[in-house]
Motif scaffolding. Structure first.
Motif, mmCIF file in Angstrom:
data_model
loop_
_atom_site.group_PDB
_atom_site.id
_atom_site.type_symbol
_atom_site.label_atom_id
_atom_site.label_comp_id
_atom_site.label_asym_id
_atom_site.label_seq_id
_atom_site.Cartn_x
_atom_site.Cartn_y
_atom_site.Cartn_z
ATOM 1 N N THR A 26 60.948 41.471 26.943
ATOM 2 C CA THR A 26 61.355 42.648 27.665
ATOM 3 C C THR A 26 62.796 43.206 27.672
ATOM 4 N N GLN A 27 63.688 42.471 26.846
ATOM 5 C CA GLN A 27 65.153 42.984 26.647
ATOM 6 C C GLN A 27 64.994 44.529 26.382
ATOM 7 N N PRO A 28 65.776 45.135 27.053
ATOM 8 C CA PRO A 28 65.935 46.493 26.692
ATOM 9 C C PRO A 28 66.495 47.003 25.355
ATOM 10 N N HIS A 29 66.056 48.081 24.874
ATOM 11 C CA HIS A 29 66.382 48.493 23.444
ATOM 12 C C HIS A 29 67.644 49.289 23.674
ATOM 13 N N GLU A 61 70.934 42.121 18.300
ATOM 14 C CA GLU A 61 69.974 42.619 18.849
ATOM 15 C C GLU A 61 69.388 41.758 20.061
ATOM 16 N N PRO A 62 69.088 42.181 21.371
ATOM 17 C CA PRO A 62 68.779 41.547 22.280
ATOM 18 C C PRO A 62 67.420 40.339 22.164
ATOM 19 N N LYS A 63 66.475 40.979 21.605
ATOM 20 C CA LYS A 63 65.120 40.316 21.610
ATOM 21 C C LYS A 63 65.406 39.019 20.440
ATOM 22 N N THR A 64 65.853 39.417 19.347
ATOM 23 C CA THR A 64 66.211 38.563 18.424
ATOM 24 C C THR A 64 67.260 37.301 19.203
ATOM 25 N N LEU A 65 68.204 37.931 19.829
ATOM 26 C CA LEU A 65 68.999 36.645 20.316
ATOM 27 C C LEU A 65 68.422 35.917 21.382
ATOM 28 N N GLU A 66 67.334 36.378 22.178
ATOM 29 C CA GLU A 66 66.548 35.434 23.054
ATOM 30 C C GLU A 66 65.688 34.695 22.419
ATOM 31 N N VAL A 67 65.199 34.894 21.113
ATOM 32 C CA VAL A 67 64.246 33.847 20.358
ATOM 33 C C VAL A 67 65.316 32.939 19.831
ATOM 34 N N VAL A 68 66.502 33.223 19.498
ATOM 35 C CA VAL A 68 67.377 32.337 19.053
ATOM 36 C C VAL A 68 68.071 31.446 20.185
ATOM 37 N N VAL A 115 75.668 49.259 19.212
ATOM 38 C CA VAL A 115 75.969 47.767 19.623
ATOM 39 C C VAL A 115 76.673 46.909 18.485
ATOM 40 N N GLN A 116 76.273 46.921 17.309
ATOM 41 C CA GLN A 116 77.073 46.372 16.183
ATOM 42 C C GLN A 116 78.388 46.739 16.073
#
Length: 366
Positions: free
Chosen positions: A310-313, A165-172, A319-320
């Motif tokens: 702001t990463q798109p949903h 998930e893009p927002k999760t990956l950005e926090v990581v 995606v998985q």
């Protein structure tokens, strides 16, 4: 549940009566050139339908098979998704999948207690396996599943959709790049009010527990990839207000704490009795990140000390499945692991949480 079955049957009947070609109303994304992961889904319940629908937009993965103990579901899926009859199995005929070269991987979405035997059977048939979380009822079962897949030379992946998930990956990424500084604290809130008291998730024999095995695992797994360490101890406390609905061995609410080698700590709530609990909060010496909702089907929302994420949903299951196709077909290494060893780590923590609840002691994870 009954209304969903009726809907599927109606769709199947309509498709047959109108002699529709498969996917004419789906707007299916064309499969790209190159190898494609051909998937059979086992256990055709609500989540399996969500995965199957999402796969219509995949570029690297294709739904080609179905396995169920309910003949009417197999008929409906053949009509709805254009699945060939030769790629449909019941639980007794499933062993014959070893003779079917048109199926690469079996995605298991059955109740938790069935995962162990079904993963081992799929591996013995020479098929890669994707297994929904939790991977098994306990770490012993999980270790046996990992070993069976290694012995068979097939890959075992776990349905950790949030790992892509893009927002999760950005926090990581922010944590890995040091933008949050040394991590000090993680809070995970995972809960909702569960409905039908007769469902398998409230049956210890099928679920292996209660809320912890269903929704709490998101915060267990999230604590690990957000903090970026493996916990070394756990303490836990259980609260049960409805012993009729939540019988012995089926947890209603568990609060637990994890300690990490760096000194970071996590505080987590897992419950079947409170709605609107879907939040991850990560705090470091230089900044913070908040995801709320953090693990729902989306869109995930979040912000950090630097502003809104702001990463798109994108549909998580789409995606998985494309990412898992790349892992199996191309050897791609995901940012956050989704292999059987990753699933086994969560199971070891779950075992320790239940032990901590039972004994009232701090349980070492090392």
């Amino acid at each position: 549940m009954q209304s969903r079955r009726n809907f599927i049957h109606q769709v199947a009947a309509t498709a047959i009566s109108l002699q529709l070609l498969p996917f004419t109303s789906w707007g299916k994304v064309p499969i790209q050139d190159g190898p494609v992961l051909r998937v059979a889904i086992m256990g055709l319940g609500g989540y399996a339908t969500r995965v199957a629908d999402a796969m219509q937009q995949c570029k690297r993965a294709k739904l080609v098979g179905a396995i169920s103990g309910t003949p009417s579901k197999l008929t409906a899926w053949q009509a709805k998704y254009g699945i060939a009859e030769k790629n449909c199995y019941n639980y007794e005929s499933f062993k014959n999948i070893k003779n079917n070269p048109d199926i690469d991987v079996v995605y298991i979405t059955t109740p938790n207690a069935l995962h162990h035997s079904q993963v081992i059977a799929a591996a013995a048939a020479g098929k890669h396996v994707i297994c929904e979380k939790p991977m098994a009822l306990n770490a012993k079962e999980g270790a046996e599943m990992v070993a069976a897949c290694k012995k068979a030379g097939v890959q075992l992946l776990v349905g950790y959709r949030m790992h892509f998930e893009p927002k999760t990956l950005e926090v990581v990424r922010m944590r890995q790049d040091g933008e949050l500084g040394k991590i000090k604290f993680f809070e995970g809130l995972s809960g909702f009010v569960i409905g039908d008291p007769t469902q398998w998730r409230l049956n210890k024999a099928l679920a292996g527990g209660g809320a912890l095995m269903d929704i709490g695992i998101y915060s267990i797994n999230g604590a690990r990839y957000m903090v970026g360490e493996e916990p070394i101890w756990v303490t836990a406390q259980e609260t049960k207000n409805d012993p009729v609905k939540f019988k012995a061995g089926v947890d209603e609410t568990i609060q637990f704490q994890l300690g990490f080698p760096s000194g970071a700590v996590a505080s987590i709530l897992s419950t079947y009795s409170v709605n609107y609990l879907d939040r991850f909060y990560l705090v470091g010496e230089k900044g913070y990140a908040n995801l709320q909702p953090a693990t729902g089907y989306g869109p995930i929302k979040g912000y950090t000390n630097k502003g809104e994420l702001t990463q798109p949903h994108q549909t998580h299951q789409t995606v998985q499945m494309d990412e898992m196709a790349a892992i199996i077909l191309d050897g791609k290494k995901p940012i956050i692991p989704v292999d059987g060893e990753e699933g086994l780590r969560d199971l070891k923590i779950i075992d320790a949480i239940y032990e901590a609840v039972k004994t009232g002691k701090k349980i070492s994870l090392t």
